[in-house]
Structure formats: C-alpha cells, structure tokens
Scaffold this motif. Structure first.
Motif, PDB file in Angstrom:
ATOM      1  N   ILE A 130      10.352 -14.372  -4.468  1.00  0.00           N
ATOM      2  CA  ILE A 130      10.040 -15.418  -5.447  1.00  0.00           C
ATOM      3  C   ILE A 130       8.526 -15.509  -5.544  1.00  0.00           C
ATOM      4  O   ILE A 130       7.853 -15.937  -4.599  1.00  0.00           O
ATOM      5  CB  ILE A 130      10.649 -16.766  -5.033  1.00  0.00           C
ATOM      6  N   LEU A 131       7.983 -15.068  -6.673  1.00  0.00           N
ATOM      7  CA  LEU A 131       6.543 -15.003  -6.871  1.00  0.00           C
ATOM      8  C   LEU A 131       6.138 -16.032  -7.920  1.00  0.00           C
ATOM      9  O   LEU A 131       6.674 -16.047  -9.026  1.00  0.00           O
ATOM     10  CB  LEU A 131       6.129 -13.594  -7.320  1.00  0.00           C
ATOM     11  N   VAL A 132       5.188 -16.874  -7.557  1.00  0.00           N
ATOM     12  CA  VAL A 132       4.807 -18.018  -8.390  1.00  0.00           C
ATOM     13  C   VAL A 132       3.340 -17.911  -8.793  1.00  0.00           C
ATOM     14  O   VAL A 132       2.470 -17.688  -7.945  1.00  0.00           O
ATOM     15  CB  VAL A 132       5.046 -19.347  -7.642  1.00  0.00           C
ATOM     16  N   MET A 133       3.074 -18.091 -10.080  1.00  0.00           N
ATOM     17  CA  MET A 133       1.716 -18.029 -10.630  1.00  0.00           C
ATOM     18  C   MET A 133       1.321 -19.406 -11.160  1.00  0.00           C
ATOM     19  O   MET A 133       2.162 -20.153 -11.645  1.00  0.00           O
ATOM     20  CB  MET A 133       1.672 -16.990 -11.764  1.00  0.00           C
ATOM     21  N   HIS A 134       0.044 -19.720 -11.069  1.00  0.00           N
ATOM     22  CA  HIS A 134      -0.446 -20.980 -11.617  1.00  0.00           C
ATOM     23  C   HIS A 134      -0.392 -20.980 -13.144  1.00  0.00           C
ATOM     24  O   HIS A 134      -0.570 -19.946 -13.787  1.00  0.00           O
ATOM     25  CB  HIS A 134      -1.910 -21.219 -11.206  1.00  0.00           C
ATOM     26  N   GLY A 135      -0.167 -22.171 -13.703  1.00  0.00           N
ATOM     27  CA  GLY A 135      -0.330 -22.382 -15.129  1.00  0.00           C
ATOM     28  C   GLY A 135      -1.421 -23.418 -15.348  1.00  0.00           C
ATOM     29  O   GLY A 135      -2.096 -23.842 -14.407  1.00  0.00           O
ATOM     30  N   ASN A 136      -1.603 -23.848 -16.570  1.00  0.00           N
ATOM     31  CA  ASN A 136      -2.610 -24.868 -16.835  1.00  0.00           C
ATOM     32  C   ASN A 136      -2.154 -26.268 -16.434  1.00  0.00           C
ATOM     33  O   ASN A 136      -2.961 -27.185 -16.341  1.00  0.00           O
ATOM     34  CB  ASN A 136      -3.009 -24.862 -18.319  1.00  0.00           C
ATOM     35  N   ARG A 137      -0.851 -26.430 -16.172  1.00  0.00           N
ATOM     36  CA  ARG A 137      -0.323 -27.739 -15.759  1.00  0.00           C
ATOM     37  C   ARG A 137      -0.195 -27.882 -14.244  1.00  0.00           C
ATOM     38  O   ARG A 137      -0.189 -28.994 -13.732  1.00  0.00           O
ATOM     39  CB  ARG A 137       1.055 -27.953 -16.376  1.00  0.00           C
ATOM     40  N   ASP A 138      -0.041 -26.770 -13.537  1.00  0.00           N
ATOM     41  CA  ASP A 138       0.243 -26.843 -12.099  1.00  0.00           C
ATOM     42  C   ASP A 138      -0.728 -25.997 -11.276  1.00  0.00           C
ATOM     43  O   ASP A 138      -0.338 -25.347 -10.315  1.00  0.00           O
ATOM     44  CB  ASP A 138       1.690 -26.434 -11.819  1.00  0.00           C
ATOM     45  N   PHE A 139      -2.018 -26.053 -11.649  1.00  0.00           N
ATOM     46  CA  PHE A 139      -3.021 -25.230 -10.974  1.00  0.00           C
ATOM     47  C   PHE A 139      -3.326 -25.706  -9.554  1.00  0.00           C
ATOM     48  O   PHE A 139      -3.994 -25.009  -8.802  1.00  0.00           O
ATOM     49  CB  PHE A 139      -4.313 -25.165 -11.801  1.00  0.00           C
ATOM     50  N   LEU A 140      -2.830 -26.886  -9.168  1.00  0.00           N
ATOM     51  CA  LEU A 140      -3.020 -27.375  -7.799  1.00  0.00           C
ATOM     52  C   LEU A 140      -1.866 -26.977  -6.875  1.00  0.00           C
ATOM     53  O   LEU A 140      -1.843 -27.366  -5.702  1.00  0.00           O
ATOM     54  CB  LEU A 140      -3.184 -28.897  -7.793  1.00  0.00           C
ATOM     55  N   LEU A 141      -0.914 -26.229  -7.402  1.00  0.00           N
ATOM     56  CA  LEU A 141       0.194 -25.742  -6.571  1.00  0.00           C
ATOM     57  C   LEU A 141      -0.349 -24.806  -5.496  1.00  0.00           C
ATOM     58  O   LEU A 141      -1.192 -23.946  -5.774  1.00  0.00           O
ATOM     59  CB  LEU A 141       1.200 -24.996  -7.449  1.00  0.00           C
TER      60      LEU A 141
END
Length: 282
Positions: free
Chosen positions: A98-109
């Motif tokens: 499961i690979l997760v990338m930042h978006g403009n809404r969740d960049f603090l993930l």
C-alpha cells in the motif's frame, strides 16, 4: 474506459495493481468512506493483487498524524478511520503493498500513520514500470503552473519549516487554520478561469520527457490525453456521490489498474495499464 467491476467478476487473476486518487474522505461524507471500504473488499478478492497506490488527496484534510495517534484505545474503537486501518492491514497481510502519496489536501500525512497498516509513504515523481514502459506518477497539482497563486502557496506549505510550525500548533489551532485556508481556496477558485486550474501543456511535456506515460489526479477531470512522441497522459477521477438524497445513492470514480495475463509478472510485455470506472451503491 471499461467498468472496473467486470475485472472483479470475470478477470480477477489478471489485476496486479490498482491506482486511485482524490477520494477526499471525511466523517462528513460517510458514503465516500463506505465506497472506499467496498473497494478494499474488492481488492481483497483479487488473488494476484500486488500493490494499491493512493495518489494524493486521500483525505479532505489531514491535520497531522497525532490527530489519530493521540487517541485513546476507547476513542479509536469508535473513530471513523479505524475500519479503514483494519481493512488496509488485512490487505497488507494478504501480500498487497500500500503506497501513499501526498496531495494538496493531505500534505501533513506522515509515515507513522501509514505504519498502522503497513503502508509506505512515497514521494512524487514516482516511477512505475508497466511492461516495457515507465509511468511517471504524481498527484498533479505541481503541473498546474498557470495558477501562480496556488503554486506560491504550495511552495510555502511543502516547506519543512512551515510544516514543523503547523505540527507544533494545537489540534484546535490547526483545525482553525485548515478551515480558513479551505474557505479562501473556495473563494479564489470561484473567480479563476477553468484553464488556470488545469495542467499546463508545457509542464506536462517537461514532466514526461524521460517517461513513456504520465499518470496523475488532482484536476477531477478523468480522461486519456495523447502527448507528442506517442506518449500518453492518464488522469484519474475524484470520488463522487451520485443520486444524493435518494434511496440508492451511488459513488463513482475513475481509477487505474495494471493487468497481466495469468502467470505473467507486471514487468512482462503483456502487462497493460487502463482506466476503469468504479461504481458502488452505498
């Protein structure tokens, strides 16, 4: 564009990777949360699935990993994120990365949250090999260079010092800041021409120069665009609630999938990428 559901019912052994973007999950939109859980059930039914990519804006807003990690065991039991974590962990145990990338809404993930289900935070641009081709994966907001105000804001928000500053604020302060930024964003976008919020052609050509194809989300305009020199730009779709307020609301999204013939690896010549429509009653 095909229907994703037929891959589940007629070609389950061919699906190797699934790619999604722009879910914008939040407790205020439980239908989207249920749709994501339904997709995870589909993924669990795919015997050869090797990887699930989430290419940004997984959440409508993310205030920091401590938003969830600081909860007590009792609070986690009733939290809306817990069923997602449980099902993602099942998928990871089944052998799917499961690979997760930042978006403009969740960049603090952060990676600590991803550790809860065995996921990995990846950074753009990310290269995915499909057959003999290299696909460049990114969220897509960096390609919208005509929106100069947003690009300036993005540069500030992606700065480590800014993120350190935000994460050292209380959760209440961060929530207030996020609400204020969201309101300003909505006001600014209402006055922008449509092309400004879409990708810039020169930025696309520059991004794909060392790759065979480009795949992104962000714009909420799913499509397949030919680029010069036989290259292609694939755009994933946002997750949308249809028939809201009716007895049978439905969630629809355009997602990506890498398929290969039974017994073939994703790097074999037979591997292919395509966009598929995912629909589920909620």
């Amino acid at each position: 564009m095909q229907n994703f559901n037929h891959l589940i019912t007629t070609r389950p052994h061919e699906v190797r990777q699934v790619l999604i973007s722009d879910l914008h999950l939040s407790p205020e939109e439980p239908a989207l949360v249920q749709a994501f859980l339904a997709l995870l059930d589909d993924c669990l039914a795919l015997p050869e699935l090797k990887c699930l990519f989430i290419l940004g804006d997984w959440f409508e807003v993310w205030l920091g990993d401590d938003f969830y990690l600081s909860l007590s065991d009792e609070e986690r039991q009733i939290h809306w994120l817990t069923p997602l974590i449980v099902k993602l962990k099942r998928l990871r145990v089944a052998g799917c990365e499961i690979l997760v990338m930042h978006g403009n809404r969740d960049f603090l993930l952060g990676q600590p949250f991803c550790n809860l289900f065995g996921g990995e935070l990846i950074y753009e641009p990310y290269t995915l090999t499909v057959g003999q081709q290299n696909y460049r994966l990114e969220h897509g907001d960096a390609l919208c260079i005509d929106d100069k105000k947003y690009q300036f804001f993005r540069k500030i928000m992606r700065n480590r010092l800014t993120q350190w500053y935000l994460l050292n604020k209380s959760l209440e302060k961060r929530l207030a800041i996020a609400d204020n930024m969201r309101q300003k964003s909505q006001q600014n976008n209402a006055n922008k021409a449509a092309y400004i919020m879409d990708v810039n052609e020169s930025a696309v050509i520059q991004a794909v120069k060392d790759s065979d194809a480009l795949l992104h989300g962000h714009t909420h305009r799913p499509d397949i665009h030919p680029i010069s020199n036989d290259k292609i730009r694939y755009v994933l779709g946002d997750w949308r609630l249809l028939n809201s307020g009716t007895r049978q609301p439905k969630v629809s999204a355009v997602i990506g999938a890498v398929t290969a013939n039974v017994g073939e690896d994703i790097i074999a010549d037979s591997a292919e990428f395509g966009l598929f429509e995912f629909k589920i009653l909620v």
